[in-house]
Each structure stands twice: as C-alpha cells, then as structure tokens.
Enzyme design. Structure first.
Site, PDB file in Angstrom:
ATOM      1  N   THR A   1       0.842  -1.170   0.130  1.00 17.94           N
ATOM      2  CA  THR A   1      -0.057  -0.106  -0.183  1.00 17.94           C
ATOM      3  C   THR A   1       0.915   0.778   0.314  1.00 17.94           C
ATOM      4  O   THR A   1      -0.023   2.189  -0.129  1.00 17.94           O
ATOM      5  CB  THR A   1      -1.011  -0.188   0.736  1.00 17.94           C
ATOM      6  OG1 THR A   1      -0.297  -0.279   2.577  1.00 17.94           O
ATOM      7  CG2 THR A   1      -1.897  -1.124   1.304  1.00 17.94           C
TER       8      THR A   1
ATOM      9  N   LEU B   1       3.864   4.374   1.228  1.00 17.95           N
ATOM     10  CA  LEU B   1       3.327   4.933   2.110  1.00 17.95           C
ATOM     11  C   LEU B   1       2.801   5.235   3.076  1.00 17.95           C
ATOM     12  O   LEU B   1       2.095   7.037   2.851  1.00 17.95           O
ATOM     13  CB  LEU B   1       4.524   5.629   2.422  1.00 17.95           C
ATOM     14  CG  LEU B   1       5.919   5.587   2.574  1.00 17.95           C
ATOM     15  CD1 LEU B   1       7.234   6.562   2.673  1.00 17.95           C
ATOM     16  CD2 LEU B   1       6.646   4.377   3.860  1.00 17.95           C
ATOM     17  N   HIS B   2       1.356   5.119   3.112  1.00 16.45           N
ATOM     18  CA  HIS B   2       0.096   5.564   3.733  1.00 16.45           C
ATOM     19  C   HIS B   2       0.200   6.280   5.691  1.00 16.45           C
ATOM     20  O   HIS B   2       1.250   5.768   6.149  1.00 16.45           O
ATOM     21  CB  HIS B   2      -0.973   4.540   3.247  1.00 16.45           C
ATOM     22  CG  HIS B   2      -1.437   3.160   4.215  1.00 16.45           C
ATOM     23  ND1 HIS B   2      -1.513   3.068   5.426  1.00 16.45           N
ATOM     24  CD2 HIS B   2      -0.923   2.441   4.059  1.00 16.45           C
ATOM     25  CE1 HIS B   2      -1.338   1.471   5.972  1.00 16.45           C
ATOM     26  NE2 HIS B   2      -0.818   1.086   4.672  1.00 16.45           N
ATOM     27  N   LEU B   3      -1.089   6.029   5.794  1.00 23.34           N
ATOM     28  CA  LEU B   3      -0.916   6.792   6.926  1.00 23.34           C
ATOM     29  C   LEU B   3      -0.434   5.619   8.261  1.00 23.34           C
ATOM     30  O   LEU B   3       0.929   5.901   8.894  1.00 23.34           O
ATOM     31  CB  LEU B   3      -2.432   7.031   7.614  1.00 23.34           C
ATOM     32  CG  LEU B   3      -2.530   7.618   9.094  1.00 23.34           C
ATOM     33  CD1 LEU B   3      -1.551   8.820   9.252  1.00 23.34           C
ATOM     34  CD2 LEU B   3      -3.797   8.447   9.478  1.00 23.34           C
TER      35      LEU B   3
END
Length: 87
Positions: free
Chosen positions: A12, A14-16
């Site tokens: 995914t 570098l999401h939250l």
C-alpha cells in the site's frame, strides 16, 4: 552524512500507518533524517511530510541521515522498510 536508496515494498506504499511507523522510529534518533523522492526532500520525522510525498509501492527513495547517530538511524530505518512496516 550517510545515505542509501531503498525500494518501498509494502503493497500500500507509505499510507498513514506505515508513515507513522517510519516517523516514530526516526524520532528515536538525534540525527536529521530526510528522504529524497522525485527531486523533492521530505522530513522523515513529520507524518505530514511523509504522506505529502505520495510514495507508492515499488517507488525508490533515498534516505539521508546526518548527525551523531546517523549510522544507527539509517540501519534501523532500512530494516523497517525492508520488513514492509509489518504489513
């Protein structure tokens, strides 16, 4: 100053959650920790800066650490990224 290029492997990007993990780990070190991506520099100790870079899976970044504990910081961050932030 030390630096190393690394490819983001987690599916995914570098999401939250992974951005928070990266920042939390970077905060353990005194060194200035940044990364370069597509000609821009982001502060690895700032979640907003990391998220703003919009890094996806397969993207290559260059981590740059500068300070008293730069070697340890670079090694620790490379390990976390290589492990895919636990995802």
């Amino acid at each position: 100053m030390v630096s190393q290029k690394i490819t983001i492997k987690n599916p995914t990007g570098l999401h939250l959650r992974p951005a928070g993990i990266l920042c939390k780990e970077a905060m353990h070190f005194q060194s200035l920790i940044t990364f370069n991506y597509r000609g821009n520099t982001a502060n690895a100790k700032s979640v907003l800066s990391v998220l703003g870079a919009c890094i996806k899976t397969g993207d290559e970044i260059e981590l740059v650490c500068d300070g008293a504990d730069e070697e340890q910081a670079l090694s620790s961050l490379i390990k976390i990224i290589d492990e895919g932030f636990g995802e």
